[in-house]
Design a protein around this motif. Structure first.
Motif, mmCIF file in Angstrom:
data_model
loop_
_atom_site.group_PDB
_atom_site.id
_atom_site.type_symbol
_atom_site.label_atom_id
_atom_site.label_comp_id
_atom_site.label_asym_id
_atom_site.label_seq_id
_atom_site.Cartn_x
_atom_site.Cartn_y
_atom_site.Cartn_z
ATOM 1 N N LEU A 1 30.971 34.170 95.378
ATOM 2 C CA LEU A 1 31.247 33.158 95.931
ATOM 3 C C LEU A 1 32.449 33.979 96.851
ATOM 4 N N GLY A 2 33.144 35.337 95.883
ATOM 5 C CA GLY A 2 34.934 36.251 97.378
ATOM 6 C C GLY A 2 33.944 36.686 98.177
ATOM 7 N N PHE A 3 32.584 36.656 98.352
ATOM 8 C CA PHE A 3 32.505 37.328 99.607
ATOM 9 C C PHE A 3 32.410 36.370 100.830
ATOM 10 N N LEU A 4 31.264 35.202 100.065
ATOM 11 C CA LEU A 4 30.898 33.583 101.014
ATOM 12 C C LEU A 4 32.761 32.981 101.571
ATOM 13 N N ASN A 5 32.855 32.682 100.327
ATOM 14 C CA ASN A 5 34.396 32.148 100.813
ATOM 15 C C ASN A 5 35.548 33.384 101.756
ATOM 16 N N SER A 6 35.311 34.826 101.375
ATOM 17 C CA SER A 6 36.299 35.647 102.249
ATOM 18 C C SER A 6 35.845 34.952 103.858
ATOM 19 N N ALA A 7 34.531 35.373 103.718
ATOM 20 C CA ALA A 7 33.992 35.683 104.615
ATOM 21 C C ALA A 7 34.447 34.473 106.293
ATOM 22 N N MET A 8 34.147 33.439 105.231
ATOM 23 C CA MET A 8 34.573 31.992 105.363
ATOM 24 C C MET A 8 35.799 31.432 106.064
ATOM 25 N N VAL A 9 37.379 32.130 105.312
ATOM 26 C CA VAL A 9 38.438 31.959 105.151
ATOM 27 C C VAL A 9 38.956 33.074 107.074
ATOM 28 N N LEU A 10 38.489 33.994 106.996
ATOM 29 C CA LEU A 10 37.954 35.133 107.523
ATOM 30 C C LEU A 10 38.013 34.503 109.165
ATOM 31 N N ILE B 1 46.826 23.424 118.045
ATOM 32 C CA ILE B 1 45.341 23.981 118.353
ATOM 33 C C ILE B 1 44.866 23.116 118.293
ATOM 34 N N SER B 2 43.329 22.809 119.144
ATOM 35 C CA SER B 2 42.683 21.979 119.796
ATOM 36 C C SER B 2 42.113 21.248 118.629
ATOM 37 N N ALA B 3 41.570 20.167 119.471
ATOM 38 C CA ALA B 3 40.666 19.348 118.441
ATOM 39 C C ALA B 3 40.012 19.441 117.748
ATOM 40 N N PRO B 4 38.648 20.016 118.784
ATOM 41 C CA PRO B 4 37.442 21.054 118.537
ATOM 42 C C PRO B 4 37.376 21.864 117.504
ATOM 43 N N LEU B 5 38.273 21.688 117.277
ATOM 44 C CA LEU B 5 39.194 23.654 116.438
ATOM 45 C C LEU B 5 38.822 23.406 115.228
ATOM 46 N N VAL B 6 40.086 22.251 115.165
ATOM 47 C CA VAL B 6 40.630 21.492 113.910
ATOM 48 C C VAL B 6 38.445 21.152 113.583
ATOM 49 N N LEU B 7 38.114 20.234 114.070
ATOM 50 C CA LEU B 7 36.842 19.175 113.553
ATOM 51 C C LEU B 7 35.709 20.305 113.201
ATOM 52 N N TYR C 1 40.485 41.646 106.324
ATOM 53 C CA TYR C 1 41.726 41.020 106.982
ATOM 54 C C TYR C 1 42.300 42.172 108.196
ATOM 55 N N THR C 2 42.142 43.725 107.270
ATOM 56 C CA THR C 2 42.531 44.861 107.559
ATOM 57 C C THR C 2 42.117 45.185 109.614
ATOM 58 N N LEU C 3 40.261 45.195 108.830
ATOM 59 C CA LEU C 3 39.635 45.210 109.701
ATOM 60 C C LEU C 3 39.558 44.202 111.187
ATOM 61 N N LEU C 4 39.868 43.395 110.890
ATOM 62 C CA LEU C 4 39.783 42.227 111.758
ATOM 63 C C LEU C 4 41.569 42.342 112.100
ATOM 64 N N ILE D 1 38.733 32.262 114.643
ATOM 65 C CA ILE D 1 38.696 31.375 115.591
ATOM 66 C C ILE D 1 39.303 30.636 115.895
ATOM 67 N N ILE D 2 40.576 29.840 114.846
ATOM 68 C CA ILE D 2 41.927 29.819 115.915
ATOM 69 C C ILE D 2 42.630 30.696 115.836
ATOM 70 N N GLY D 3 42.469 31.705 115.985
ATOM 71 C CA GLY D 3 43.799 32.547 116.265
ATOM 72 C C GLY D 3 44.205 32.878 115.642
ATOM 73 N N GLN D 4 44.874 32.260 114.827
ATOM 74 C CA GLN D 4 45.978 32.691 113.446
ATOM 75 C C GLN D 4 45.468 33.812 112.366
ATOM 76 N N LEU D 5 45.066 34.772 112.712
ATOM 77 C CA LEU D 5 44.919 35.784 111.561
ATOM 78 C C LEU D 5 45.832 37.071 111.842
ATOM 79 N N GLU D 6 47.475 36.160 112.330
ATOM 80 C CA GLU D 6 48.702 37.578 112.524
ATOM 81 C C GLU D 6 49.634 36.908 111.922
ATOM 82 N N GLY D 7 49.455 35.245 111.817
ATOM 83 C CA GLY D 7 49.914 34.377 111.829
ATOM 84 C C GLY D 7 49.851 34.098 110.047
#
Length: 304
Positions: A72-81, A32-38, A125-128, A86-92
């Protein structure tokens, strides 16, 4: 000063750092692009700004641990999702980041936190992914897998926490037992001394009574001293009985708030006769302007 952390907390800290480091490593190797990784790496690092304080509070306040890890579960789940979206890997396969996040939260928070955190993650995850091209069956299986992992991990963590609490309780009981043994040894030593002294005196004066050379006045003095030290022994015996019953009394206390005046009046009447015999002015005087004092105690167990 920081108290020693339980073993489970060390596991949580290590697992959290390991998973975050692994996540950064995976992101750096994605195509993926460097800006997204950063951006993703910066978000993972900045998440420490709320994770560490919350986990510190959870460790210091065990009764709030579950609630803190749910947050923490709400915050971290939101962050990871958000990151994998953003990097387009939801289905991967990056949804496994979500699984790893749920595992960490379940280990830290226990069964309830594990169930709620995995439910939040699976729902998000299901909703997204629903509008995407991924089959509904695949989405469902992944969501169920996330919930299953969170529940099982939380259940195992709950067992570990209960074992840890039991170990701490046993250690505390052992410490209290050792302290009681020390107090018991000191008490026996002190009691032995207080028993020996009057017994020695009584023995000496008893021998005087049997001595024909001692006059009547001397024998009368011996009898008074024998009576005096016998009373001391009686008083000591009552104290020993009282101390022996303290534990039983403590277990059956029925505390209630009552006025102290009736208790003091009863004590005055109880010892008035004895005080008078010893020519002691023993009175209970109350200031008419003073307020009545109320204390929490068990009147049935309180004795003078």
């Amino acid at each position: 000063m920081f108290k020693k952390l339980p073993a489970i907390d060390y596991i949580v800290i290590f697992l959290r750092l390991f998973l975050k480091t692994l996540g950064i490593y995976v992101l750096l190797n994605l195509d993926i692009s460097a800006p997204l990784v950063l951006v993703a790496v910066i978000v993972l690092i900045l998440s420490e700004s709320y994770e560490f304080p919350l986990m510190f509070v959870a460790q210091r306040s065990r009764q709030h641990r579950t609630a803190i890890f749910i947050i923490l579960g709400f915050l971290n789940s939101a962050m990871v999702l958000g990151l994998i979206s953003i990097i387009g890997q939801l289905e991967g396969d990056l949804y496994l980041f979500l699984v790893a996040t749920v595992i960490g939260l379940s280990i830290g928070g226990g069964l309830t936190a594990g169930i709620i955190s995995s439910l939040i993650a699976a729902t998000g995850y299901t909703l997204l992914t629903m509008p995407g091209s991924l089959p509904l069956l695949t989405i469902s299986i992944r969501a169920i897998f996330i919930m299953f992992i969170g529940t099982i991990t939380g259940l195992l963590a709950e067992v570990v926490y209960h074992l840890q609490e039991e170990i701490e309780r046993v250690q505390e009981d052992k410490t209290q037992y050792r302290k009681m043994q020390i107090v018991k040894e000191k008490f026996i030593t002190t009691a032995s001394h207080h028993l020996r002294t009057p017994l020695t005196v009584i023995k000496g004066y008893t021998e005087m009574l049997n001595d024909p050379k001692i006059d009547i006045e001397g024998k009368e003095k011996a009898r008074r001293n024998i009576l005096k030290h016998t009373e001391e022994l009686e008083d000591l015996a009552e104290k020993l009985i009282h101390l022996a019953s303290i534990q039983t009394i403590a277990e059956n206390l029925r505390l209630r708030t009552e006025s102290l005046t009736p208790f003091l009046e009863k004590a005055t009447k109880q010892y008035a006769t004895q005080a008078q015999k010893k020519r002691i002015d023993f009175r209970y005087v109350v200031d008419a302007t003073a307020k009545d004092v109320h204390l929490e105690f068990d009147p049935e167990q309180l004795h003078i």
